[in-house]
Design a protein around this motif. Structure first.
Motif, PDB file in Angstrom:
ATOM      1  N   GLY A  17       5.757 -10.301  74.110  1.00 16.71           N
ATOM      2  CA  GLY A  17       5.298 -11.457  74.873  1.00 16.71           C
ATOM      3  C   GLY A  17       5.143 -12.737  74.081  1.00 16.71           C
ATOM      4  O   GLY A  17       4.379 -13.620  74.482  1.00 16.71           O
ATOM      5  N   ASP A  18       5.875 -12.890  72.974  1.00 17.22           N
ATOM      6  CA  ASP A  18       5.712 -14.080  72.128  1.00 17.22           C
ATOM      7  C   ASP A  18       7.090 -14.558  71.675  1.00 17.22           C
ATOM      8  O   ASP A  18       7.651 -14.052  70.705  1.00 17.22           O
ATOM      9  CB  ASP A  18       4.832 -13.743  70.926  1.00 17.22           C
ATOM     10  N   PHE A  19       7.628 -15.553  72.383  1.00 20.53           N
ATOM     11  CA  PHE A  19       8.965 -16.048  72.065  1.00 20.53           C
ATOM     12  C   PHE A  19       9.007 -16.769  70.722  1.00 20.53           C
ATOM     13  O   PHE A  19       9.984 -16.660  69.985  1.00 20.53           O
ATOM     14  CB  PHE A  19       9.460 -16.973  73.173  1.00 20.53           C
ATOM     15  N   ALA A  20       7.951 -17.520  70.386  1.00 19.58           N
ATOM     16  CA  ALA A  20       7.954 -18.238  69.113  1.00 19.58           C
ATOM     17  C   ALA A  20       8.018 -17.265  67.942  1.00 19.58           C
ATOM     18  O   ALA A  20       8.779 -17.470  66.986  1.00 19.58           O
ATOM     19  CB  ALA A  20       6.718 -19.124  69.003  1.00 19.58           C
ATOM     20  N   ALA A  21       7.223 -16.200  68.010  1.00 19.52           N
ATOM     21  CA  ALA A  21       7.226 -15.228  66.920  1.00 19.52           C
ATOM     22  C   ALA A  21       8.605 -14.600  66.762  1.00 19.52           C
ATOM     23  O   ALA A  21       9.079 -14.372  65.637  1.00 19.52           O
ATOM     24  CB  ALA A  21       6.173 -14.155  67.184  1.00 19.52           C
ATOM     25  N   GLN A  22       9.267 -14.340  67.878  1.00 15.66           N
ATOM     26  CA  GLN A  22      10.601 -13.740  67.823  1.00 15.66           C
ATOM     27  C   GLN A  22      11.600 -14.722  67.206  1.00 15.66           C
ATOM     28  O   GLN A  22      12.420 -14.348  66.354  1.00 15.66           O
ATOM     29  CB  GLN A  22      11.034 -13.312  69.230  1.00 15.66           C
ATOM     30  N   ARG A  23      11.555 -15.974  67.621  1.00 16.87           N
ATOM     31  CA  ARG A  23      12.456 -16.966  67.027  1.00 16.87           C
ATOM     32  C   ARG A  23      12.172 -17.127  65.533  1.00 16.87           C
ATOM     33  O   ARG A  23      13.098 -17.335  64.730  1.00 16.87           O
ATOM     34  CB  ARG A  23      12.309 -18.311  67.738  1.00 16.87           C
ATOM     35  N   ASN A  24      10.899 -17.050  65.154  1.00 16.30           N
ATOM     36  CA  ASN A  24      10.550 -17.212  63.742  1.00 16.30           C
ATOM     37  C   ASN A  24      11.087 -16.075  62.886  1.00 16.30           C
ATOM     38  O   ASN A  24      11.417 -16.273  61.709  1.00 16.30           O
ATOM     39  CB  ASN A  24       9.032 -17.330  63.586  1.00 16.30           C
ATOM     40  N   ARG A  25      11.202 -14.884  63.459  1.00 21.07           N
ATOM     41  CA  ARG A  25      11.817 -13.782  62.719  1.00 21.07           C
ATOM     42  C   ARG A  25      13.292 -14.070  62.445  1.00 21.07           C
ATOM     43  O   ARG A  25      13.815 -13.731  61.382  1.00 21.07           O
ATOM     44  CB  ARG A  25      11.643 -12.469  63.496  1.00 21.07           C
ATOM     45  N   VAL A  26      13.952 -14.694  63.408  1.00 21.16           N
ATOM     46  CA  VAL A  26      15.343 -15.086  63.186  1.00 21.16           C
ATOM     47  C   VAL A  26      15.415 -16.187  62.129  1.00 21.16           C
ATOM     48  O   VAL A  26      16.264 -16.136  61.221  1.00 21.16           O
ATOM     49  CB  VAL A  26      15.994 -15.558  64.505  1.00 21.16           C
ATOM     50  N   GLN A  27      14.537 -17.176  62.228  1.00 20.66           N
ATOM     51  CA  GLN A  27      14.507 -18.263  61.245  1.00 20.66           C
ATOM     52  C   GLN A  27      14.351 -17.707  59.827  1.00 20.66           C
ATOM     53  O   GLN A  27      15.018 -18.151  58.885  1.00 20.66           O
ATOM     54  CB  GLN A  27      13.347 -19.216  61.543  1.00 20.66           C
ATOM     55  N   ALA A  28      13.443 -16.749  59.682  1.00 20.24           N
ATOM     56  CA  ALA A  28      13.146 -16.200  58.361  1.00 20.24           C
ATOM     57  C   ALA A  28      14.306 -15.399  57.784  1.00 20.24           C
ATOM     58  O   ALA A  28      14.347 -15.138  56.576  1.00 20.24           O
ATOM     59  CB  ALA A  28      11.896 -15.323  58.433  1.00 20.24           C
ATOM     60  N   SER A  29      15.264 -15.036  58.621  1.00 17.38           N
ATOM     61  CA  SER A  29      16.425 -14.247  58.171  1.00 17.38           C
ATOM     62  C   SER A  29      17.601 -15.120  57.764  1.00 17.38           C
ATOM     63  O   SER A  29      18.637 -14.584  57.337  1.00 17.38           O
ATOM     64  CB  SER A  29      16.874 -13.290  59.288  1.00 17.38           C
ATOM     65  N   ALA A  30      17.460 -16.435  57.917  1.00 20.26           N
ATOM     66  CA  ALA A  30      18.584 -17.345  57.687  1.00 20.26           C
ATOM     67  C   ALA A  30      18.308 -18.278  56.510  1.00 20.26           C
ATOM     68  O   ALA A  30      17.202 -18.326  55.963  1.00 20.26           O
ATOM     69  CB  ALA A  30      18.859 -18.160  58.946  1.00 20.26           C
ATOM     70  N   THR A  31      19.321 -19.016  56.127  1.00 20.68           N
ATOM     71  CA  THR A  31      19.197 -20.111  55.163  1.00 20.68           C
ATOM     72  C   THR A  31      19.950 -21.309  55.733  1.00 20.68           C
ATOM     73  O   THR A  31      20.815 -21.164  56.600  1.00 20.68           O
ATOM     74  CB  THR A  31      19.791 -19.734  53.788  1.00 20.68           C
ATOM     75  N   GLY A  32      19.635 -22.501  55.221  1.00 22.01           N
ATOM     76  CA  GLY A  32      20.322 -23.697  55.709  1.00 22.01           C
ATOM     77  C   GLY A  32      19.984 -23.991  57.157  1.00 22.01           C
ATOM     78  O   GLY A  32      18.852 -23.820  57.603  1.00 22.01           O
TER      79      GLY A  32
END
Length: 287
Positions: free
Chosen positions: A145-160
């Motif tokens: 139930g937390d879209f921001a947390a899910q997007r942040n997991r994707v952010q943390a997996s990337a660079t640039g």
């Protein structure tokens, strides 16, 4: 949205700040009055940004100047040149959307050097999808139930830079062509978050909710906040609109109604009845 107001000739927004000079609430273009000829005004802004004429009938603050220039495909007064990019494609999805995710990744494979998908599902769900799209990184984590947390997991997996899309969204050709020069210009200007126009289509009909700005093109270090209608936490001076192209968003009427109900249940006020009404009103009905 006041349906008696014209749309901004730069970004297409129909809302204006009531100030000494009416100012677009999105891109910041200020106009002498709202009885303008949109084609002529857009041409005048373009001529000014190319260094040809002074501001007449409009005014541009520094952030509005950049917004307008990028919307018109200009960098430092000259046409922007397409160039390669290193933007990662990021997605959050439900495990039940695996077929759509695989099709989307396959269709965009040549447009992005890397792709990261976070499934609201199990490790087995992720492994099954990874077998179909081995060039992408597929991981699983419950949405909870937390879209921001899910997007942040994707952010943390990337660079640039990373462009986050949902399964019912696609970048249009203009946006794909612009990603290289947009991110290069953003890096030069010290920006971290870029707002993209989203073109909503409900049962195939363009919606009055335009340009529906979504801050989806971000540096990987940026984090989102808000369990629904999540937005990046970035200082205003580190953001800009990037209106060279758009995200196409495909919805059904039933999905619009369901989404409003689900979002309201997640967070009071998140159902946004005004957005629902605009989504269900055809674009041609808005002036």
């Amino acid at each position: 949205m006041n349906q008696d107001w014209p749309r901004c000739p730069i970004c297409g927004n129909a809302n204006w700040h009531d100030r000494a000079l009416p100012e677009c609430t999105h891109c910041g273009l200020a106009v002498a009055d709202l009885a303008f000829d949109p084609v002529a005004l857009r041409a005048a802004v373009a001529d000014h940004l190319r260094g040809g004429t002074p501001e007449r009938g409009f005014a541009l603050s520094p952030h509005a100047r950049r917004n307008a220039a990028w919307a018109l495909g200009l960098i430092d007064g000259k046409p922007a040149t397409p160039q390669p990019h290193a933007v990662t494609l990021g997605m959050i999805a439900r495990a039940g959307e695996a077929d759509g995710v695989a099709a989307m990744l396959t269709g965009l494979r040549s447009d992005f050097p890397r792709a990261i998908v976070l499934l609201d599902g199990t490790v087995d769900d992720a492994a099954a999808l990874a077998g179909r799209v081995p060039w992408a990184r597929i991981v699983a984590h419950p949405l909870n139930g937390d879209f921001a947390a899910q997007r942040n997991r994707v952010q943390a997996s990337a660079t640039g830079w990373i462009l986050q899309l949902d399964t019912d969204e696609r970048p249009d050709a203009a946006l794909l062509t612009s990603l290289g020069w947009l991110t290069a210009a953003a890096d030069r200007d010290g920006l971290q978050s870029l707002g993209l126009a989203r073109r909503n289509r409900v049962d195939g009909v363009p919606s009055a909710l335009w340009p529906d700005i979504q801050y989806r093109l971000n540096r990987a270090e940026v984090r989102f906040a808000g369990i629904v209608h999540e937005r990046p936490v970035v200082a205003f001076e580190r953001t800009s609109l990037a209106l060279a192209g758009a995200i196409d968003h495909f919805l059904s009427r039933s999905r619009v109604l369901e989404r409003s109900r689900v979002y309201e249940a997640m967070s009071t006020g998140a159902g946004r009845p005004s957005d629902e009404a605009a989504l269900l009103r055809p674009f041609a009905a808005a002036t």
